[in-house]
Write an enzyme that holds these catalytic residues in place. Structure first.
Site, PDB file in Angstrom:
ATOM      1  N   GLU A 125      46.063  64.907  31.597  1.00 41.35           N
ATOM      2  CA  GLU A 125      46.148  65.379  32.978  1.00 41.35           C
ATOM      3  C   GLU A 125      46.840  66.750  33.019  1.00 41.35           C
ATOM      4  O   GLU A 125      47.868  66.965  32.348  1.00 41.35           O
ATOM      5  CB  GLU A 125      46.951  64.339  33.763  1.00 41.35           C
ATOM      6  N   LYS A 131      42.079  63.536  41.429  1.00 44.46           N
ATOM      7  CA  LYS A 131      42.913  62.334  41.364  1.00 44.46           C
ATOM      8  C   LYS A 131      42.920  61.674  42.744  1.00 44.46           C
ATOM      9  O   LYS A 131      43.136  62.340  43.772  1.00 44.46           O
ATOM     10  CB  LYS A 131      44.331  62.723  40.953  1.00 44.46           C
ATOM     11  N   CYS A 174      45.424  59.239  35.663  1.00 47.67           N
ATOM     12  CA  CYS A 174      46.764  58.653  35.592  1.00 47.67           C
ATOM     13  C   CYS A 174      47.034  57.515  36.578  1.00 47.67           C
ATOM     14  O   CYS A 174      46.636  56.383  36.350  1.00 47.67           O
ATOM     15  CB  CYS A 174      47.816  59.747  35.740  1.00 47.67           C
ATOM     16  N   ASP A 197      34.769  18.666   6.598  1.00 47.12           N
ATOM     17  CA  ASP A 197      34.403  18.313   7.973  1.00 47.12           C
ATOM     18  C   ASP A 197      34.887  16.932   8.375  1.00 47.12           C
ATOM     19  O   ASP A 197      35.446  16.743   9.455  1.00 47.12           O
ATOM     20  CB  ASP A 197      32.886  18.397   8.154  1.00 47.12           C
ATOM     21  N   THR A 238      31.124  14.384  12.655  1.00 48.89           N
ATOM     22  CA  THR A 238      31.901  15.265  11.775  1.00 48.89           C
ATOM     23  C   THR A 238      31.271  16.638  11.565  1.00 48.89           C
ATOM     24  O   THR A 238      31.932  17.546  11.096  1.00 48.89           O
ATOM     25  CB  THR A 238      32.085  14.599  10.394  1.00 48.89           C
TER      26      THR A 238
END
Length: 637
Positions: free
Chosen positions: A46, A115, A170, A356, A460
């Site tokens: 800025e 802005k 900003c 598993d 599983t």
């Protein structure tokens, strides 16, 4: 820009307060360096042309004229570069002074974006000098031309579909209705913020949170560039805190109190996919917006961002442990509800000594502890057959005994042998019927024991197996509740390891570690010299590759060529390119051909952002054709 990547840069140069000539020189040096590194959207802080801390000098005509002259020189410097650059300066328009971001490209000033929110609290007194910006664009005179002036401006790349850039300044990001919100809703996929945020204790963490949150909520890339060294330290210190984020993830973040250039590769195609996926994110053309085209230099972006080789597994141990505990809780709570609803106070789990079934048993134990039911109500069934090894059999038994569940052994060799005789299957013919008959016999045993016990069969199979169809239809494919259905194989290993590390039982820890050390196998073929003869990853490929393909295809919507590109980077030094390509072909063929198995999956809990349930995340026809994907893969030879 290939595959939707655009390299962005946040450049915080060292400035001199009110010295527009010097600052312009530093800005041009920053543009040159960032451009040479491949950045095509370059963002400066800025008021960087003047310096943010000029105070009442902003009212001086000499400074304002110097800033306009410097802006024209910066714009000229961008000629032929094929990059979009944002710089900040004070700009007078219709008798009022504005804090603006100028977007410049290919030698021209494209627009001025003022802005929107002017802070005048705490250490800020911008309203002393600046006027809030207008939303809808009008035209301002600059260097003999009419230039769009307003917040509601989108800059759209001619050469890159989907790249639309919106800008805020900003304070705008700190506001609940800042310009970025409407930018994104109007179609912006990349948001930039020119900032000059001073340092106070803890403010850096808050800034990071704001940027992450904005990029996540707005499903966008976000480049935040803040003023740094050279700003007046009369009352404030500026740290040059730059952040580049994408959809809630910080891709890069600068060290504060250093003048530097921060780079980040934003994936525009991924953001577009996320917006397509989320039907609640409604964006589209907005008549209040002016769209300004710009050109980029067409090229393949050299990627510097990392793509985790194991996207389902956090690399940080503390985060991984937290994730594992959460997943175990989700699995256990899912099973808990099913048991409560059905009135079952018993569960049946087939245990093989593999990963598993181990995880499914651990989840079931945790669930029963939550329900305050005796672990003896869990019937762990081991069913040795032709391929069972002493190691896996012993681990299954020892684990059940250590956990305090009821262990039941049903040797299925004789039953399968009789079945082979009935259907005319030769014992020496180790084909798919030989293998699947064992899997289906095991499921029949589990279901029948569950009927005897008035129990529920806990499945599983994991998500990676479901993706590949590496499950016997109406065999291990079937259960009454599949607790592992949402867990990929690469994560199963870490869940078991986490349980071993935290169980505070040395005997259980030892057996779990041995399970982790055992090769993944369905054990359906006879052992060779007592060792496992059938290793899954030798047959279908490494699960870490398949999980990688699965994540980036389903979660990110990447095409095969893009997945192959990032896989070569992620697995460099681990797999040859030809090996990656070989298993990618296997993955796509199996994923499409095996959808019919997923179309009739048992219930099971979703635990992550990728899931394969036909009732949830994946509504895919069982007879979908893989041709267009395979054609792209074949072209990668």
């Amino acid at each position: 820009m290939k595959h939707g990547f655009i390299k962005t840069a946040a450049v915080t140069p060292k400035v001199r307060v009110a010295d527009a000539v010097y600052n312009g020189e530093q800005i041009c040096l920053g543009i040159e360096e960032a451009f040479e590194k491949g950045a095509r959207v370059i963002v400066f802080p800025e008021l960087c042309i003047s310096g943010y801390t000029c105070g009442d000098l902003f009212l001086q005509e000499r400074l304002l004229d110097a800033c306009k002259k410097t802006l024209a020189e910066i714009a000229g410097f961008t000629a032929g570069k094929g990059a979009l650059v944002f710089v900040g300066l004070p700009f007078e328009f219709k008798g009022k002074l504005y804090n603006v971001a100028a977007a410049v490209a290919d030698g021209e000033v494209l627009c001025f974006i003022p802005k929107a929110f002017i802070p005048s609290y705490g250490e800020f007194y911008e309203a002393r000098h600046f006027y809030p910006g207008n939303r809808e664009a009008v035209f301002a005179d600059f260097d003999g031309k009419k230039i769009p002036f307003g917040c509601n401006v989108l800059l759209k790349a001619r050469e890159m579909e989907g790249l639309a850039v919106g800008c805020e300044i900003c304070e705008d990001i700190w506001m609940p209705d800042g310009p970025a919100v409407s930018h994104a809703m109007a179609g912006a996929t990349l948001l930039v913020n020119l900032s000059a945020s001073n340092e106070t204790i803890g403010k850096d963490a808050y800034r990071e949170m704001l940027v992450k949150s904005a990029s996540a909520r707005l499903i966008a890339g976000y480049v935040y560039c803040s003023g740094g060294e050279g700003e007046s330290t009369q009352d404030l210190v500026f740290g040059g805190h730059d952040i580049i984020a994408e959809y809630g993830t910080v891709l890069a973040q600068s060290k504060r109190f250093e003048s530097q250039i921060l780079y980040g590769d934003i994936d525009i195609n991924k953001l577009r996919m996320e917006r397509r996926r989320m039907n609640t994110f409604s964006c589209g053309p907005d008549s209040s917006y002016m769209e300004i085209p710009f050109s980029l230099k067409k090229e393949e972006t050299k990627l510097e961002r990392a793509f985790p080789a194991m996207p389902f597994v956090p690399s940080d141990k503390s985060e991984r442990d937290s994730r594992c505990n959460e997943i175990l809780m989700i699995q256990s709570m899912g099973l808990k509800k099913r048991l409560e609803h059905t009135g079952c106070k018993k569960a049946v789990v087939g245990v093989s000594g593999g990963l598993d079934s181990t995880l499914a048993l651990l989840v079931t134990v945790r669930c029963f502890d939550m329900l305050k039911l005796s672990r003896k109500n869990i019937v762990a069934v081991t069913m040795p057959c032709f391929g069972t090894t002493d190691r896996t059999y012993a681990n299954a038994c020892l684990m059940a005994q250590t956990l305090g569940v009821t262990l039941k052994e049903v040797n299925i060799k004789e039953a399968v042998t009789v079945h082979f005789r009935d259907i005319g299957q030769e014992m020496q013919n180790h084909d798919v019927a030989y293998e699947n008959a064992q899997a289906r016999e095991r499921t029949q045993v589990l279901m029948d024991i569950a009927n005897q016990e008035n129990a529920l069969v806990v499945g599983t199979g994991d998500m990676s197996e479901l993706a590949l169809g590496w499950a016997t239809y109406n065999g291990d494919h079937m259960s009454m509740y599949g607790v592992n259905a949402g867990v990929p194989k690469t994560l199963v290993r870490h869940l078991v390891k986490y349980y071993a590390d935290t169980c505070e039982n040395s005997k259980l820890e030892k057996v779990l570690l041995d399970v982790l050390d055992t090769p993944v196998s369905p054990e359906l073929l006879p052992p060779v010299d007592g060792a496992i003869a059938q290793k899954t990853e030798d047959l279908v490929g490494p699960y870490e590759l398949h999980d990688f393909f699965l994540y980036y295809m389903l979660r990110c919507g990447f095409a095969p060529e893009k997945i192959y590109r990032i896989a070569k980077v992620s697995f460099a030094g681990c797999y040859e390119d030809s090996v990656i390509l070989k298993w990618m072909k296997v993955f796509y063929r199996r994923f499409f051909s095996q959808q019919f198995k997923r179309s009739c999956l048992p219930d099971g809990p979703k635990v992550g952002s990728v899931a394969l349930s036909p009732r949830g995340d994946l509504r895919m026809p069982s007879d979908a054709c893989v041709r267009v994907w395979m054609e792209e893969i074949e072209g990668l030879q």
